[in-house]
Design a protein around this motif. Structure first.
Motif, PDB file in Angstrom:
ATOM      1  N   PRO A 131       6.311  -9.833   6.403  1.00  0.00           N
ATOM      2  CA  PRO A 131       5.570  -9.053   5.544  1.00  0.00           C
ATOM      3  C   PRO A 131       4.809  -9.724   4.555  1.00  0.00           C
ATOM      4  O   PRO A 131       4.929 -10.989   4.443  1.00  0.00           O
ATOM      5  CB  PRO A 131       6.839  -8.555   4.720  1.00  0.00           C
ATOM      6  CG  PRO A 131       8.032  -9.660   5.111  1.00  0.00           C
ATOM      7  CD  PRO A 131       7.667 -10.086   6.556  1.00  0.00           C
ATOM      8  N   SER A 132       3.567  -9.343   4.113  1.00  0.00           N
ATOM      9  CA  SER A 132       2.894  -9.873   3.286  1.00  0.00           C
ATOM     10  C   SER A 132       3.297 -10.284   1.773  1.00  0.00           C
ATOM     11  O   SER A 132       4.363  -9.566   1.546  1.00  0.00           O
ATOM     12  CB  SER A 132       1.522  -8.960   3.211  1.00  0.00           C
ATOM     13  OG  SER A 132       1.653  -7.884   2.622  1.00  0.00           O
ATOM     14  N   GLU A 133       2.830 -10.965   1.151  1.00  0.00           N
ATOM     15  CA  GLU A 133       3.301 -11.065  -0.291  1.00  0.00           C
ATOM     16  C   GLU A 133       3.548  -9.888  -1.068  1.00  0.00           C
ATOM     17  O   GLU A 133       4.349  -9.766  -2.163  1.00  0.00           O
ATOM     18  CB  GLU A 133       2.325 -12.375  -0.839  1.00  0.00           C
ATOM     19  CG  GLU A 133       2.878 -12.865  -2.275  1.00  0.00           C
ATOM     20  CD  GLU A 133       4.183 -13.755  -1.991  1.00  0.00           C
ATOM     21  OE1 GLU A 133       5.069 -13.580  -2.797  1.00  0.00           O
ATOM     22  OE2 GLU A 133       4.274 -14.284  -0.779  1.00  0.00           O
ATOM     23  N   ALA A 134       2.407  -9.023  -1.096  1.00  0.00           N
ATOM     24  CA  ALA A 134       2.188  -7.919  -1.495  1.00  0.00           C
ATOM     25  C   ALA A 134       3.433  -6.901  -1.441  1.00  0.00           C
ATOM     26  O   ALA A 134       3.932  -6.372  -2.291  1.00  0.00           O
ATOM     27  CB  ALA A 134       0.988  -7.267  -1.443  1.00  0.00           C
ATOM     28  N   GLU A 135       3.768  -6.849  -0.233  1.00  0.00           N
ATOM     29  CA  GLU A 135       4.914  -6.073   0.442  1.00  0.00           C
ATOM     30  C   GLU A 135       6.153  -6.468   0.012  1.00  0.00           C
ATOM     31  O   GLU A 135       7.089  -5.777  -0.570  1.00  0.00           O
ATOM     32  CB  GLU A 135       4.897  -5.920   1.955  1.00  0.00           C
ATOM     33  CG  GLU A 135       3.732  -5.181   2.525  1.00  0.00           C
ATOM     34  CD  GLU A 135       3.703  -5.438   3.899  1.00  0.00           C
ATOM     35  OE1 GLU A 135       4.475  -6.203   4.617  1.00  0.00           O
ATOM     36  OE2 GLU A 135       2.918  -4.481   4.741  1.00  0.00           O
ATOM     37  N   LEU A 136       6.470  -7.806  -0.218  1.00  0.00           N
ATOM     38  CA  LEU A 136       7.634  -8.596  -0.666  1.00  0.00           C
ATOM     39  C   LEU A 136       7.777  -8.138  -2.173  1.00  0.00           C
ATOM     40  O   LEU A 136       8.890  -7.744  -2.839  1.00  0.00           O
ATOM     41  CB  LEU A 136       7.582  -9.788  -0.508  1.00  0.00           C
ATOM     42  CG  LEU A 136       7.668 -10.286   0.948  1.00  0.00           C
ATOM     43  CD1 LEU A 136       7.643 -11.966   1.148  1.00  0.00           C
ATOM     44  CD2 LEU A 136       9.155  -9.952   1.541  1.00  0.00           C
ATOM     45  N   ARG A 137       6.681  -8.239  -2.908  1.00  0.00           N
ATOM     46  CA  ARG A 137       6.642  -7.868  -4.510  1.00  0.00           C
ATOM     47  C   ARG A 137       6.986  -6.326  -4.593  1.00  0.00           C
ATOM     48  O   ARG A 137       7.731  -6.052  -5.459  1.00  0.00           O
ATOM     49  CB  ARG A 137       5.329  -8.241  -5.058  1.00  0.00           C
ATOM     50  CG  ARG A 137       5.093  -9.814  -5.247  1.00  0.00           C
ATOM     51  CD  ARG A 137       3.867 -10.072  -6.133  1.00  0.00           C
ATOM     52  NE  ARG A 137       3.592 -11.400  -5.914  1.00  0.00           N
ATOM     53  CZ  ARG A 137       2.218 -11.852  -5.712  1.00  0.00           C
ATOM     54  NH1 ARG A 137       1.425 -10.923  -5.304  1.00  0.00           N
ATOM     55  NH2 ARG A 137       2.020 -13.143  -5.305  1.00  0.00           N
ATOM     56  N   ARG A 138       6.491  -5.532  -3.861  1.00  0.00           N
ATOM     57  CA  ARG A 138       6.726  -4.076  -4.091  1.00  0.00           C
ATOM     58  C   ARG A 138       8.142  -3.821  -3.544  1.00  0.00           C
ATOM     59  O   ARG A 138       8.629  -2.951  -4.251  1.00  0.00           O
ATOM     60  CB  ARG A 138       5.728  -3.544  -2.944  1.00  0.00           C
ATOM     61  CG  ARG A 138       5.708  -1.983  -3.246  1.00  0.00           C
ATOM     62  CD  ARG A 138       4.465  -1.052  -2.333  1.00  0.00           C
ATOM     63  NE  ARG A 138       3.642  -1.839  -2.019  1.00  0.00           N
ATOM     64  CZ  ARG A 138       3.502  -2.152  -0.640  1.00  0.00           C
ATOM     65  NH1 ARG A 138       3.773  -1.547   0.241  1.00  0.00           N
ATOM     66  NH2 ARG A 138       2.195  -2.952  -0.435  1.00  0.00           N
ATOM     67  N   GLN A 139       8.615  -4.477  -2.579  1.00  0.00           N
ATOM     68  CA  GLN A 139      10.115  -4.061  -2.290  1.00  0.00           C
ATOM     69  C   GLN A 139      11.097  -4.673  -3.364  1.00  0.00           C
ATOM     70  O   GLN A 139      11.956  -4.104  -3.688  1.00  0.00           O
ATOM     71  CB  GLN A 139      10.434  -4.884  -0.954  1.00  0.00           C
ATOM     72  CG  GLN A 139      11.862  -4.418  -0.577  1.00  0.00           C
ATOM     73  CD  GLN A 139      12.094  -3.126  -0.192  1.00  0.00           C
ATOM     74  OE1 GLN A 139      10.969  -2.437   0.446  1.00  0.00           O
ATOM     75  NE2 GLN A 139      13.382  -2.708  -0.465  1.00  0.00           N
ATOM     76  N   ASP A 140      10.561  -5.812  -3.958  1.00  0.00           N
ATOM     77  CA  ASP A 140      11.559  -6.295  -4.903  1.00  0.00           C
ATOM     78  C   ASP A 140      11.367  -5.685  -6.130  1.00  0.00           C
ATOM     79  O   ASP A 140      12.525  -5.380  -6.736  1.00  0.00           O
ATOM     80  CB  ASP A 140      10.835  -7.829  -5.360  1.00  0.00           C
ATOM     81  CG  ASP A 140      11.767  -8.536  -6.221  1.00  0.00           C
ATOM     82  OD1 ASP A 140      13.250  -8.603  -6.092  1.00  0.00           O
ATOM     83  OD2 ASP A 140      11.446  -9.072  -7.151  1.00  0.00           O
ATOM     84  N   GLN A 141      10.238  -5.015  -6.601  1.00  0.00           N
ATOM     85  CA  GLN A 141      10.124  -4.045  -7.709  1.00  0.00           C
ATOM     86  C   GLN A 141      11.037  -2.879  -7.286  1.00  0.00           C
ATOM     87  O   GLN A 141      11.666  -2.284  -8.127  1.00  0.00           O
ATOM     88  CB  GLN A 141       8.587  -3.858  -7.903  1.00  0.00           C
ATOM     89  CG  GLN A 141       8.429  -2.817  -9.019  1.00  0.00           C
ATOM     90  CD  GLN A 141       8.994  -3.803 -10.341  1.00  0.00           C
ATOM     91  OE1 GLN A 141       8.673  -4.936 -10.674  1.00  0.00           O
ATOM     92  NE2 GLN A 141       9.550  -3.041 -11.386  1.00  0.00           N
TER      93      GLN A 141
END
Length: 66
Positions: A46-56
């Motif tokens: 997963p890209s960094e943006a997807e990881l941030r979105r999932q964490d949020q």
């Protein structure tokens, strides 16, 4: 080490069998690396943006439960 030129036939050399073994190991290594590259390319990271979105989303879900 024999110094007599007539006894050079007594020296041991790898010969054809040694060459074939090294060639077989080289071919096996090539095929293993090729297979490994194919398997690694199948991994979806997963890209960094997807990881941030999932964490949020995980944090928002935890806030709603509390």
């Amino acid at each position: 080490m024999p110094t007599d030129p007539n006894s050079l036939n007594d020296l041991v050399s790898p010969g054809l069998l040694g060459f074939l073994m090294v060639a077989a190991l080289g071919l096996a290594l090539y095929l293993l690396v090729k297979s490994m590259r194919r398997q690694i390319s199948k991994i979806e990271v997963p890209s960094e943006a997807e990881l941030r979105r999932q964490d949020q989303q995980d944090r928002d879900g935890a806030k709603q439960v509390s």
